[in-house]
Scaffold this active site. Structure first.
Site, PDB file in Angstrom:
ATOM      1  N   CYS A  10    -132.534 -22.651  28.461  1.00  0.00           N
ATOM      2  CA  CYS A  10    -132.169 -21.258  28.203  1.00  0.00           C
ATOM      3  C   CYS A  10    -130.865 -21.248  27.413  1.00  0.00           C
ATOM      4  O   CYS A  10    -130.539 -22.233  26.747  1.00  0.00           O
ATOM      5  CB  CYS A  10    -132.088 -20.457  29.505  1.00  0.00           C
ATOM      6  SG  CYS A  10    -130.811 -21.012  30.661  1.00  0.00           S
ATOM      7  N   CYS A  15    -128.402 -19.566  34.687  1.00  0.00           N
ATOM      8  CA  CYS A  15    -129.232 -18.549  35.356  1.00  0.00           C
ATOM      9  C   CYS A  15    -130.718 -18.919  35.378  1.00  0.00           C
ATOM     10  O   CYS A  15    -131.285 -19.208  36.433  1.00  0.00           O
ATOM     11  CB  CYS A  15    -129.066 -17.192  34.683  1.00  0.00           C
ATOM     12  SG  CYS A  15    -127.396 -16.523  34.828  1.00  0.00           S
ATOM     13  N   ARG A  16    -131.349 -18.905  34.196  1.00  0.00           N
ATOM     14  CA  ARG A  16    -132.816 -19.026  34.166  1.00  0.00           C
ATOM     15  C   ARG A  16    -133.322 -20.458  34.246  1.00  0.00           C
ATOM     16  O   ARG A  16    -134.209 -20.771  35.051  1.00  0.00           O
ATOM     17  CB  ARG A  16    -133.367 -18.367  32.889  1.00  0.00           C
ATOM     18  CG  ARG A  16    -133.203 -16.869  32.858  1.00  0.00           C
ATOM     19  CD  ARG A  16    -133.456 -16.305  31.479  1.00  0.00           C
ATOM     20  NE  ARG A  16    -132.399 -16.724  30.553  1.00  0.00           N
ATOM     21  CZ  ARG A  16    -132.406 -16.512  29.254  1.00  0.00           C
ATOM     22  NH1 ARG A  16    -133.442 -15.915  28.697  1.00  0.00           N
ATOM     23  NH2 ARG A  16    -131.400 -16.910  28.501  1.00  0.00           N
ATOM     24  N   SER A  17    -132.806 -21.349  33.392  1.00  0.00           N
ATOM     25  CA  SER A  17    -133.373 -22.709  33.382  1.00  0.00           C
ATOM     26  C   SER A  17    -133.094 -23.491  34.670  1.00  0.00           C
ATOM     27  O   SER A  17    -133.935 -24.303  35.066  1.00  0.00           O
ATOM     28  CB  SER A  17    -132.951 -23.492  32.129  1.00  0.00           C
ATOM     29  OG  SER A  17    -131.559 -23.622  32.004  1.00  0.00           O
TER      30      SER A  17
HETATM   31  P1  4NP Z   1    -128.934 -18.161  31.121  1.00  0.00           P
HETATM   32  O1  4NP Z   1    -128.049 -16.832  31.270  1.00  0.00           O
HETATM   33  O2  4NP Z   1    -129.139 -18.387  29.648  1.00  0.00           O
HETATM   34  O3  4NP Z   1    -130.200 -17.776  31.809  1.00  0.00           O
HETATM   35  O4  4NP Z   1    -128.175 -19.270  31.807  1.00  0.00           O
HETATM   36  C1  4NP Z   1    -126.828 -16.651  30.617  1.00  0.00           C
HETATM   37  C2  4NP Z   1    -125.685 -17.148  31.163  1.00  0.00           C
HETATM   38  C3  4NP Z   1    -124.476 -16.940  30.536  1.00  0.00           C
HETATM   39  C4  4NP Z   1    -124.433 -16.227  29.354  1.00  0.00           C
HETATM   40  C5  4NP Z   1    -125.585 -15.733  28.805  1.00  0.00           C
HETATM   41  C6  4NP Z   1    -126.791 -15.943  29.433  1.00  0.00           C
HETATM   42  N1  4NP Z   1    -123.174 -15.987  28.733  1.00  0.00           N
HETATM   43  O5  4NP Z   1    -123.162 -15.319  27.692  1.00  0.00           O
HETATM   44  O6  4NP Z   1    -122.139 -16.465  29.216  1.00  0.00           O
END
Ligand code: 4NP
Length: 154
Positions: A10, A15-17
């Site tokens: 991700c 969060c997602r991965s």
């Molecule tokens: P992920 O979520 O891609 O599912 O880990 C995010 C975590 C942090 C950020 C964006 C998405 N950020 O902009 O810090």
């Protein structure tokens, strides 16, 4: 079939991965499938960090401990170390493809393409929302994990 080695990617890898990796490990273990699994982010914002506490809580509710995971950025070696790289959304997919080295061997695909009827769909980023978004993420990645395990055990 050789043992699959699967990487979930991700943006932030917090969060997602991490949930996708946790759900896949659980589904593989439940099915007796031997598989490698890891996760990474296209961005380097959170390198070295634990998964988001809301992801940790969502996984824990489903009996999965993801607290051994630490965020890392997608690396060139991943394209040969893994047999499959699954993107959580289309932006991730485009970034993964754009960075692929010439010797890449991993199959690269959108994660939800594994789920019949949900091909082409993104796993939405729950980062800026509330805890219910993380439950939705869990449901999506768990469905995908089960579909992948079914594919790998056929
Ligand atoms: P992920 O979520 O891609 O599912 O880990 C995010 C975590 C942090 C950020 C964006 C998405 N950020 O902009 O810090």
């Amino acid at each position: 079939m050789p043992k699959p080695r699967v990487l979930f990617v991700c943006l932030g890898n917090i969060c997602r991965s991490p949930l996708a990796e946790g759900a896949f490990r659980q589904a593989a273990s439940d099915a007796g499938l031997e598989a490698g699994a890891d996760s990474a982010g296209t961005a380097n914002y959170h390198v070295g960090k634990l998964p988001d506490e809301r992801s940790i809580a969502a996984a824990r509710e489903h009996g999965v401990d993801i607290t051994a995971q630490r965020a890392r950025q997608l690396a060139a070696a991943d394209y040969t170390r893994f047999t499959h790289i699954f993107a959580l959304d289309e932006d991730n997919l485009a970034d993964i493809r754009a960075r692929a080295p010439k010797d890449a061997t991993a199959e690269i695909a959108l994660l939800m393409d594994a789920v019949p009827g949900q091909e082409g769909e993104a796993v939405a980023d729950p980062y800026y929302g509330g805890p219910e978004g993380f439950q939705q993420t869990w449901r999506e990645v768990r469905m995908a994990a089960e579909a992948l395990v079914a594919r790998f055990t056929r």
